[in-house]
Write a protein that holds these residues in place. Sequence first.
Motif, PDB file in Angstrom:
ATOM      1  N   SER A 181       0.709  -1.508  -0.038  1.00 49.15           N
ATOM      2  CA  SER A 181       0.138  -0.222   0.090  1.00 49.15           C
ATOM      3  C   SER A 181       0.851   0.966  -0.129  1.00 49.15           C
ATOM      4  CB  SER A 181      -1.280   0.210   1.087  1.00 49.15           C
ATOM      5  OG  SER A 181      -1.363   1.388   1.099  1.00 49.15           O
ATOM      6  N   ILE A 182      -0.296   2.347  -0.483  1.00 53.04           N
ATOM      7  CA  ILE A 182       1.150   3.827  -0.720  1.00 53.04           C
ATOM      8  C   ILE A 182       1.353   4.212   0.661  1.00 53.04           C
ATOM      9  CG2 ILE A 182      -1.524   4.826  -0.201  1.00 53.04           C
ATOM     10  CD1 ILE A 182       2.372   5.601  -2.140  1.00 53.04           C
ATOM     11  N   LEU A 183       0.557   3.547   1.687  1.00 53.93           N
ATOM     12  CA  LEU A 183       1.281   3.714   3.524  1.00 53.93           C
ATOM     13  C   LEU A 183       2.437   3.691   3.241  1.00 53.93           C
ATOM     14  CD1 LEU A 183      -3.027   2.910   5.562  1.00 53.93           C
ATOM     15  CD2 LEU A 183      -1.789   4.569   4.785  1.00 53.93           C
ATOM     16  N   ASP A 184       2.813   2.428   3.181  1.00 55.73           N
ATOM     17  CA  ASP A 184       3.829   1.722   2.948  1.00 55.73           C
ATOM     18  C   ASP A 184       4.846   2.588   2.738  1.00 55.73           C
ATOM     19  OD1 ASP A 184       5.828  -1.233   4.562  1.00 55.73           O
ATOM     20  OD2 ASP A 184       6.179  -0.427   2.763  1.00 55.73           O
ATOM     21  N   LEU A 185       5.416   3.133   2.386  1.00 53.89           N
ATOM     22  CA  LEU A 185       6.242   4.058   1.265  1.00 53.89           C
ATOM     23  C   LEU A 185       6.088   5.655   2.094  1.00 53.89           C
ATOM     24  CD1 LEU A 185       8.064   4.481  -1.197  1.00 53.89           C
ATOM     25  CD2 LEU A 185       5.983   6.076  -2.403  1.00 53.89           C
ATOM     26  N   ILE A 186       4.610   5.781   2.572  1.00 56.75           N
ATOM     27  CA  ILE A 186       5.210   7.102   2.875  1.00 56.75           C
ATOM     28  C   ILE A 186       4.827   7.013   4.459  1.00 56.75           C
ATOM     29  CG2 ILE A 186       3.248   8.945   3.595  1.00 56.75           C
ATOM     30  CD1 ILE A 186       1.656   8.628   1.208  1.00 56.75           C
ATOM     31  N   CYS A 187       5.038   6.438   4.922  1.00 57.94           N
ATOM     32  CA  CYS A 187       5.339   6.044   6.374  1.00 57.94           C
ATOM     33  C   CYS A 187       6.890   5.952   6.319  1.00 57.94           C
ATOM     34  CB  CYS A 187       4.994   5.213   7.411  1.00 57.94           C
ATOM     35  SG  CYS A 187       2.533   5.379   7.842  1.00 57.94           S
ATOM     36  N   ASN A 188       7.819   5.514   5.521  1.00 50.81           N
ATOM     37  CA  ASN A 188       8.943   5.073   5.488  1.00 50.81           C
ATOM     38  C   ASN A 188      10.303   5.677   4.703  1.00 50.81           C
ATOM     39  OD1 ASN A 188       9.729   1.950   6.957  1.00 50.81           O
ATOM     40  ND2 ASN A 188       8.236   1.691   5.384  1.00 50.81           N
ATOM     41  N   LYS A 189       9.230   6.179   3.896  1.00 48.21           N
ATOM     42  CA  LYS A 189      10.009   7.604   2.820  1.00 48.21           C
ATOM     43  C   LYS A 189       9.686   9.284   3.217  1.00 48.21           C
ATOM     44  CE  LYS A 189      12.014   6.363  -0.821  1.00 48.21           C
ATOM     45  NZ  LYS A 189      14.284   7.026  -0.567  1.00 48.21           N
ATOM     46  N   GLY A 190       8.500   9.291   2.949  1.00 49.15           N
ATOM     47  CA  GLY A 190       8.206  10.915   3.743  1.00 49.15           C
ATOM     48  C   GLY A 190       8.243  11.268   2.079  1.00 49.15           C
TER      49      GLY A 190
END
Length: 203
Positions: A181-190
């Motif tokens: 999910s896009i959530l994974d990227l957002i939470c890890n890469k900001g």
Amino acid sequence: MKILLPIFYLPPISWFSFFVDPENEIIFEQYENFPKQTYRNRTNIYGANGKLSLIIPMNHNGTRLLKDIEVSTREKWQKIHWKSIKTAYQTTPYFEFYEDQLAEIYTLKTKSLLEFNLHAIKVIQKILKIEKKFTLTEEYIREPESLNYRNHFSAKEKIGVDLEEYFQSFSDKYGFLPDLSILDLICNKGPESLTYIKNIKFK
């Protein structure tokens, strides 16, 4: 270029590479018959035990069109999903920064799967700081003139895309899990998430 995209629940990263491309005119499909076991009512995150699927329960009211599909109100799935997301990502570098915005996704009270998914996508747009316009289909066209990606993203099979590895909270246990999910990227890469998406290469 007109792109026909399915409307997913917190879509995978590869989906966003089509969505954010400024060259693409996005059309969301709302008149398709609802296909089971797809990202339309599920999203994959990285939990403590590996890949974790969060599935929105359906209210089986006899309808088949995506735009008319209702979510179940009997189960407290919104509360369960948000708790699972917090548990999975609370130790990531950027979860605390985006927590209040992400929590907005689960404050919406609606029976409509379509409305809920569109609301979630708009929240993600704010986080990514993109103002992307889109339209919704007005009927189902079996062979549309636009590029048809309705069946391009599979919840079961890998798609042909090269995703650069990035650090994930549990990757030391289970390795890198691509295209969550896009959530994974957002939470890890900001703030680097949008650049990451734009650099995705399809095979």
